[in-house]
Write an enzyme that holds these catalytic residues in place. Structure first.
Site: not given
Ligand code: UD1
Ligand code: MG
Length: 454
Positions: A11, A13, A18, A78, A158, A337, A352, A366, A391
């Site tokens: 995942l 997306a 930050r 997504q 959560e 290089k 160089y 040198a 040199s």
């Molecule tokens: C998630 C877990 C939590 C865990 C934590 C660990 C869930 C609901 N929660 O929370 O239990 O302790 O990770 O770090 O799974 N992402 C998508 N599409 C979305 C939502 C998320 O691609 O619609 C991806 C984000 O880019 C990220 C990952 O999924 O890489 C996790 O998403 P994030 O929002 O960080 O979940 P947490 O709230 O940290």
């Protein structure tokens, strides 16, 4: 287990706001490799034959980058970020091809050890339908809590949905899951969004699977494995952990690092036993070092091949295409290089060498410069075996110095020099007896006259 098929759904997306970056978060590098590529590598190392990458933010850039580190991966967009279960379902077409094991990973969790993935797959092989990788922490805030009953994992809650009592739980969800392929879609399709964030939580499949009598288990891993990166401070922390691991690995494989905390490796650095690396050395991508080399302090090396028993630095810069053969020496304040420094050749000081060959046993004095660039094109300098370049010479490419050729110091060489020839490329010296003294007296009296005159 090797016969079991495995798809990894990664995942990625998320926007990663930050990071405060124009670059998608998961493409920020650790040890010179995008963090999501580290996840891909771990998946591959754990025997995952197929990869599905769920992307959203910066999709075009992500697709392009993926071509480089995972050309066989399928990407799925997504469109709306409706939660982690929704994200996994973006890869429905891949999952529905039918796999024994599905691994779900986050692209921003780059330090995952393949052994953790392998252990999770093993639990699937033993009959579990869902395996959750958990970790223990004294500061669980922000993580999903693993809710156990009678030693069994029954749910993941959560933080925002936790009761005060549940918030005290310190066994947390690391985010990584392994799901039996044959149940994955059925379980995911049952996830709703009736929770504090109105999101489709992947974590809900724990309760769903348990409720239907499936075996759900937690596998504990060290925190580093599930360390997620959200900002550049965490990126630097992950880099630090990666480097610490790699340094240890190098030392245990026979490399001496005098001050390991000051040596920085790249994801692909290869370094042979009995090499000694002094403090403050940087390895960029594409470095291969054979055995017994000495890399002295403050050297910056990338895209270079270094054969056994070479001596590099201190303060050497080896750029891409540097090819040092056995016992070659590149000393202080030298830059190389796209050049081969053949066996035993020496390039010792303030030089160089670019787009060139320095033949075996040649000695480069040198301050020698290969003038390889006319502002438009690059040209080659060929220096023969055993040649001696005095040199402060400039070798204006294209030019050849023959075997055993001898270049007088301070020469500007614009024409090729045959084997064993001696070439002067500078004005002949004139020495005028007594002239120095005469000049000094003349200048002194002129200065005195000027002072007297006011
Ligand atoms: C998630 C877990 C939590 C865990 C934590 C660990 C869930 C609901 N929660 O929370 O239990 O302790 O990770 O770090 O799974 N992402 C998508 N599409 C979305 C939502 C998320 O691609 O619609 C991806 C984000 O880019 C990220 C990952 O999924 O890489 C996790 O998403 P994030 O929002 O960080 O979940 P947490 O709230 O940290
Ligand atoms: Mg997170």
């Amino acid at each position: 287990m090797s016969q079991r098929t495995c798809l990894s759904v990664i995942l990625a997306a998320g926007e990663g706001t930050r990071m405060k970056s124009a670059v998608p978060k998961v493409l920020h590098p650790i040890a010179g490799l995008p963090m999501v590529a580290h996840v891909v590598r771990a998946a591959e190392a754990a025997g995952s034959g197929d990869l599905a990458l769920v992307i959203g933010h910066g999709a075009d850039e992500m697709r392009k980058a993926t071509q480089k580190f995972a050309p066989k991966a399928e990407t799925f967009v997504q469109d709306k970020r409706l939660g982690t279960a929704h994200a996994v379902l973006a890869a429905r077409d891949a999952i529905s091809k039918g796999y024994d094991d599905i691994l779900v990973m986050f692209g921003d969790t780059p330090l995952i050890d393949p052994a953790v993935l392998t252990a999770a797959r093993l639990k699937l092989a033993e009959g579990a339908a869902v395996v959750v990788v958990g970790f223990r922490t004294s500061n669980p805030s922000g993580y999903g809590r693993l809710i156990e009953k009678g030693g069994k994992l029954i749910a993941i809650r959560e933080e925002k949905d936790c009761t005060d009592e549940e918030k005290k739980i310190t066994f947390c969800n690391g985010g990584l899951m392994a799901v039996a392929g044959k149940h994955a879609l059925t379980l995911l399709d049952q996830v709703g969004n009736n929770n504090a964030k109105a999101e489709y939580y992947l974590t809900d499949i724990v309760e769903i699977a348990g409720g239907q009598g499936f075996d759900v288990v937690a596998a504990e891993a060290g925190f580093e494995n599930v360390l997620g990166i959200n900002n550049r401070a965490e990126l630097a922390a992950a880099e630090g952990i990666w480097q610490t691991r790699r340094r240890r690995e190098a030392m245990l494989s026979g490399v001496t690092l005098i001050a390991p905390e000051t040596v920085f490796f790249s994801h692909d650095t290869e370094i042979g036993a009995d090499t000694i690396v002094e403090p403050n050395v940087w390895f960029g991508p594409g470095v291969k070092i054979a055995t017994g080399a000495k890399i002295h302090a403050f050297s910056h090396i990338e895209g270079a091949t270094i054969a056994s028993n070479c001596d590099v630095g201190p303060y050497a810069r080896l750029r891409p295409g540097s090819d040092l053969r056995q016992k070659a020496k590149v000393g202080n304040f030298c830059e190389v290089k796209q050049a081969t420094i053949e066996e035993g050749a020496k390039v010792n000081h303030l030089t160089y060498i670019g787009d060139a060959r320095v033949g075996a046993g040649a000695n480069i004095g040198a301050g020698t410069i290969t003038c390889n660039y006319d502002g438009y094109s690059k040209f080659f300098t060929d220096i023969g075996e055993g040649a001696f370049v005095g040199s402060n010479s400039s070798l204006v490419a294209p030019v050849t110095i023959g075997k055993g050729g001898y270049i007088a110091s301070g020469s500007v060489i614009t024409e090729s020099v045959p084997d064993d020839a001696l070439a002067f490329g500078r004005a002949r010296q004139r020495t005028l007896a007594g002239k120095g003294k005469e000049l000094r007296e003349r200048f002194a009296s002129a200065a005195a006259a000027k002072k007297a005159g006011g």
